[in-house]
Design a protein around this motif. Sequence first.
Motif, PDB file in Angstrom:
ATOM      1  N   PRO A 194       6.754  16.852   3.035  1.00 12.45           N
ATOM      2  CA  PRO A 194       5.173  15.379   2.505  1.00 12.45           C
ATOM      3  C   PRO A 194       6.767  14.798   1.645  1.00 12.45           C
ATOM      4  O   PRO A 194       6.986  15.959   0.398  1.00 12.45           O
ATOM      5  CB  PRO A 194       4.572  16.299   1.940  1.00 12.45           C
ATOM      6  CG  PRO A 194       4.313  17.611   2.007  1.00 12.45           C
ATOM      7  CD  PRO A 194       5.745  18.359   2.994  1.00 12.45           C
ATOM      8  N   VAL A 195       6.941  13.640   1.335  1.00 10.35           N
ATOM      9  CA  VAL A 195       7.621  12.935   0.016  1.00 10.35           C
ATOM     10  C   VAL A 195       6.646  12.035  -0.011  1.00 10.35           C
ATOM     11  O   VAL A 195       5.675  11.899   0.217  1.00 10.35           O
ATOM     12  CB  VAL A 195       9.128  12.702   1.105  1.00 10.35           C
ATOM     13  CG1 VAL A 195       9.261  13.637   1.429  1.00 10.35           C
ATOM     14  CG2 VAL A 195       8.036  11.390   1.770  1.00 10.35           C
ATOM     15  N   LEU A 196       6.800  11.595  -2.150  1.00 10.26           N
ATOM     16  CA  LEU A 196       6.832  11.056  -2.738  1.00 10.26           C
ATOM     17  C   LEU A 196       6.735   9.397  -2.114  1.00 10.26           C
ATOM     18  O   LEU A 196       8.092   9.168  -1.672  1.00 10.26           O
ATOM     19  CB  LEU A 196       7.456  10.928  -3.721  1.00 10.26           C
ATOM     20  CG  LEU A 196       6.793  11.533  -5.112  1.00 10.26           C
ATOM     21  CD1 LEU A 196       7.679  12.359  -6.078  1.00 10.26           C
ATOM     22  CD2 LEU A 196       5.247  12.164  -5.381  1.00 10.26           C
ATOM     23  N   ALA A 197       5.878   8.961  -2.034  1.00 13.40           N
ATOM     24  CA  ALA A 197       6.327   7.179  -1.443  1.00 13.40           C
ATOM     25  C   ALA A 197       6.102   6.613  -1.814  1.00 13.40           C
ATOM     26  O   ALA A 197       4.723   6.220  -2.712  1.00 13.40           O
ATOM     27  CB  ALA A 197       5.209   7.287  -0.011  1.00 13.40           C
ATOM     28  N   ASP A 198       6.680   4.811  -1.570  1.00 13.86           N
ATOM     29  CA  ASP A 198       6.065   4.027  -1.788  1.00 13.86           C
ATOM     30  C   ASP A 198       4.610   3.514  -1.368  1.00 13.86           C
ATOM     31  O   ASP A 198       4.559   3.770  -0.257  1.00 13.86           O
ATOM     32  CB  ASP A 198       6.574   2.426  -1.781  1.00 13.86           C
ATOM     33  CG  ASP A 198       6.756   1.299  -2.193  1.00 13.86           C
ATOM     34  OD1 ASP A 198       6.700   0.850  -3.055  1.00 13.86           O
ATOM     35  OD2 ASP A 198       6.002  -0.432  -0.969  1.00 13.86           O
ATOM     36  N   THR A 199       3.564   2.606  -1.685  1.00 13.88           N
ATOM     37  CA  THR A 199       2.642   2.224  -1.063  1.00 13.88           C
ATOM     38  C   THR A 199       2.370   0.823  -0.896  1.00 13.88           C
ATOM     39  O   THR A 199       1.285   0.913  -0.011  1.00 13.88           O
ATOM     40  CB  THR A 199       1.076   1.994  -2.769  1.00 13.88           C
ATOM     41  OG1 THR A 199       1.680   1.077  -3.561  1.00 13.88           O
ATOM     42  CG2 THR A 199       1.176   3.834  -3.412  1.00 13.88           C
ATOM     43  N   GLY A 200       3.340   0.121  -0.627  1.00 16.60           N
ATOM     44  CA  GLY A 200       3.548  -1.124   0.475  1.00 16.60           C
ATOM     45  C   GLY A 200       2.326  -2.314   0.937  1.00 16.60           C
ATOM     46  O   GLY A 200       1.624  -2.525  -0.722  1.00 16.60           O
ATOM     47  N   ASN A 201       1.765  -1.984   1.694  1.00 20.89           N
ATOM     48  CA  ASN A 201       1.124  -3.552   2.322  1.00 20.89           C
ATOM     49  C   ASN A 201      -0.171  -2.417   1.422  1.00 20.89           C
ATOM     50  O   ASN A 201      -1.175  -4.037   1.593  1.00 20.89           O
ATOM     51  CB  ASN A 201       0.960  -3.542   3.297  1.00 20.89           C
ATOM     52  CG  ASN A 201       1.560  -5.556   3.352  1.00 20.89           C
ATOM     53  OD1 ASN A 201       1.672  -6.289   2.470  1.00 20.89           O
ATOM     54  ND2 ASN A 201       1.766  -5.346   4.813  1.00 20.89           N
ATOM     55  N   ILE A 202      -0.560  -1.678   1.424  1.00 16.96           N
ATOM     56  CA  ILE A 202      -1.450  -0.543   0.785  1.00 16.96           C
ATOM     57  C   ILE A 202      -2.494  -0.821  -0.536  1.00 16.96           C
ATOM     58  O   ILE A 202      -3.126  -0.699  -0.846  1.00 16.96           O
ATOM     59  CB  ILE A 202      -1.893   0.864   1.975  1.00 16.96           C
ATOM     60  CG1 ILE A 202      -1.530   1.277   3.348  1.00 16.96           C
ATOM     61  CG2 ILE A 202      -3.424   0.845   1.867  1.00 16.96           C
ATOM     62  CD1 ILE A 202      -2.500  -0.475   4.239  1.00 16.96           C
ATOM     63  N   GLY A 203      -0.901  -0.300  -1.007  1.00 17.82           N
ATOM     64  CA  GLY A 203      -1.368  -1.006  -2.750  1.00 17.82           C
ATOM     65  C   GLY A 203      -2.001   0.320  -3.295  1.00 17.82           C
ATOM     66  O   GLY A 203      -1.886   1.578  -2.756  1.00 17.82           O
ATOM     67  N   GLY A 204      -2.283   0.180  -4.732  1.00 19.29           N
ATOM     68  CA  GLY A 204      -2.790   1.549  -5.440  1.00 19.29           C
ATOM     69  C   GLY A 204      -1.758   1.709  -5.806  1.00 19.29           C
ATOM     70  O   GLY A 204      -0.508   1.733  -6.023  1.00 19.29           O
ATOM     71  N   ASN A 205      -1.721   3.618  -6.919  1.00 19.89           N
ATOM     72  CA  ASN A 205      -0.878   4.087  -7.448  1.00 19.89           C
ATOM     73  C   ASN A 205      -0.168   5.165  -7.497  1.00 19.89           C
ATOM     74  O   ASN A 205      -0.237   5.744  -8.747  1.00 19.89           O
ATOM     75  CB  ASN A 205      -1.653   3.731  -9.223  1.00 19.89           C
ATOM     76  CG  ASN A 205      -2.805   4.337  -8.947  1.00 19.89           C
ATOM     77  OD1 ASN A 205      -3.157   5.379  -8.231  1.00 19.89           O
ATOM     78  ND2 ASN A 205      -3.022   4.562 -10.325  1.00 19.89           N
ATOM     79  N   GLY A 206      -0.076   5.804  -6.068  1.00 13.86           N
ATOM     80  CA  GLY A 206       0.314   7.320  -5.697  1.00 13.86           C
ATOM     81  C   GLY A 206       0.125   7.285  -4.858  1.00 13.86           C
ATOM     82  O   GLY A 206      -0.465   6.842  -3.592  1.00 13.86           O
ATOM     83  N   SER A 207       1.486   7.799  -4.218  1.00 12.91           N
ATOM     84  CA  SER A 207       1.231   8.061  -2.547  1.00 12.91           C
ATOM     85  C   SER A 207       2.369   8.844  -2.149  1.00 12.91           C
ATOM     86  O   SER A 207       3.105   8.853  -2.534  1.00 12.91           O
ATOM     87  CB  SER A 207       1.821   6.765  -2.079  1.00 12.91           C
ATOM     88  OG  SER A 207       2.062   6.745  -0.617  1.00 12.91           O
ATOM     89  N   HIS A 208       2.106   9.979  -0.750  1.00 15.95           N
ATOM     90  CA  HIS A 208       2.668  10.936  -0.089  1.00 15.95           C
ATOM     91  C   HIS A 208       2.580  10.257   1.093  1.00 15.95           C
ATOM     92  O   HIS A 208       1.473  10.280   1.589  1.00 15.95           O
ATOM     93  CB  HIS A 208       2.122  12.071  -0.164  1.00 15.95           C
ATOM     94  CG  HIS A 208       2.762  12.494  -1.796  1.00 15.95           C
ATOM     95  ND1 HIS A 208       1.529  12.970  -2.716  1.00 15.95           N
ATOM     96  CD2 HIS A 208       3.467  13.039  -2.113  1.00 15.95           C
ATOM     97  CE1 HIS A 208       1.974  13.487  -3.501  1.00 15.95           C
ATOM     98  NE2 HIS A 208       3.014  13.888  -2.979  1.00 15.95           N
ATOM     99  N   GLN A 209       4.083  10.750   1.587  1.00 12.15           N
ATOM    100  CA  GLN A 209       4.294  10.233   3.329  1.00 12.15           C
ATOM    101  C   GLN A 209       4.476  11.886   3.686  1.00 12.15           C
ATOM    102  O   GLN A 209       5.195  12.476   3.359  1.00 12.15           O
ATOM    103  CB  GLN A 209       5.683   9.114   3.712  1.00 12.15           C
ATOM    104  CG  GLN A 209       4.898   7.559   3.307  1.00 12.15           C
ATOM    105  CD  GLN A 209       6.104   7.240   3.733  1.00 12.15           C
ATOM    106  OE1 GLN A 209       7.342   7.591   2.442  1.00 12.15           O
ATOM    107  NE2 GLN A 209       5.793   5.476   3.482  1.00 12.15           N
TER     108      GLN A 209
END
Length: 570
Positions: A194-209
């Motif tokens: 699991p890695v910290l991720a950009d939110t791309g087209n989906i948006g929001g303010n926190g994400s993991h891939q």
Amino acid sequence: MKANRMLISTLKENPQDAKIASHILLLRAGMIKPEVAGIYNFLPLGLRVLNKIEKIVKEEMDKAGCIEILCSALQPKELWVESGRWEKYGPELMRLKDRHDREFCLGPTHEEVFTSMAKDLIKSAKALPINIYQIQTKYRDEFRPRFGLMRSREFIMKDAYSFDKDTQGLEASYQNMYDTYSKIFTRLNLHFQPVLADTGNIGGNGSHQFMALSDVGESEIVYCDECGYAADVEKATTKLDNYKGMEEKPYSKIHTPNAGTIEELQEFLKMDPKNMTKTLVYHDYMNEKFVIAMVRGDRELNVIKLVNALNSNENYLRLATDEELLNLGFVKGFTSPIGHDKDFEVYVDYEVELMDGFLTGANEKDYHFLNVKYGRDFKGIVCDLKTATEGDFCPVCGKPMKQERGIEVGQIFKLGTKYSEPMNCTYVDLDGKNKPMVMGCYGIGITRVMQSIVEQYHDEFGIKWPINVAPYEVVIVPINIKDEAQMNLAEEIYNRLLEEGIEVVFDDRDARCGFKFKDWELIGIPYTIVSGKNAAQGILELKDRNTLEKIEIGKEELINKLIKDIMNAR
Ligand code: ATP
Ligand code: MG
């Protein structure tokens, strides 16, 4: 199942347009069949694998307290206008009209539909939190569909959406999904991170891939062995190395004939690229403007970071063409921010801001400026623009980081009220007030997972399916279908295994046994039983697809061993 009735369609030759092992093998093993670019049909063996992956995903989602629904792929334009994404999503959105000229899209994701559903169905705080999911077909008109199921235009996704009363609730829902994804990918036998991720087209303010580790992955990950920090390079930050560049003094012009690239300058000036900057001009179609972006000469600009700084979309951001540069008054290879910072926004990476002096173009053919300093000689907007890479310092503990490639098999997002606010998805709180629901969303690329497993589990002979996702668990091959003893023993074992609930194929095809063995190795069935010369004595051969080991074994012992091994692995 009898092999003669199975529509087995293995290919001897490597398909021409398949480039990576997993794509080649899925095609050659007859799991999938291409229709047009990025569109695939699932054949019987492939469908069985897909169903097993879906079953594991469903079991873990259900255990996590989520509830399943199924939505249409067709979504009305109005929903997307409400969320503000009809334009912003860009050319990846497959748009279409019905006979009455009403506009729709084929859903690339379902935030709008789920938000609108929660708005209609959930009124009171008592119904929250809730996490709703589906396993369903998505459509994205990818610029370059490639690598088979890895990047297709139609694919199956498990998407889930959580609705909470507040951000504290969202944190808990998000953590629940983080843990559930870890369980799912572990059960799916993937080596993942699991890695910290950009939110791309989906948006929001926190994400993991969730990344399946693989050299053919399209994502780059940097990670720190010391403290465990791990991030997609689109997102990764670094501790700055505080490199100061050239000494601080007024800038001056130097002649650099025909040296318009970092390499040419390095050669001509014998200068370390760390003392230079890349000054790039981008066309932001979405905001209809041109901007300048600068990173240190030894760095690559991270387009996603620039997209975020511009609040644009990656599909709408391109390097300016030669013609555009000319029309705007730039000289290609010699672009400079100096003299242009009044007319264009200049985005400057943190590292450039820190330098006492650097080399940049002079905006005149064959000339550069030495000892330029940001803030003194030109002004701009300072932000993080560089692509992190191997050896950069960890933003958390400062130790050098490592780099690896991964396939993004899943992503989770904290959406907050990004959709619920514009779409008016509210609940009545205990104090009687209407409040927007706080949302999260969570995707797994089911079809991409299937191919990622192949990428991690194959050898030169074919696929090596882990038992719990294999299309069948066992195949029985009589060496000679005209030999009565061999056929009788094979039939007996087949029926016994079926009674035990084991998924078994009887290869009754009238073909050479060498041909059959090759087929099953390619298809990747975990166990092959061979009924051959010792059949009359009740002795068979058992081949393990994973280790390629063969053993001679009596029929009772064989049945007991298979039951034990397979039940353990399921
Ligand atoms: P990518 O960066 O690879 O284009 P994404 O970040 O746009 O993917 P999400 O919106 O996060 O994708 O979708 C959730 C999951 O769906 C992804 O993690 C991935 O596993 C899968 N997925 C996305 N696009 C595709 C595609 N074109 N083909 C197959 N699977 C896909
Ligand atoms: Mg993603």
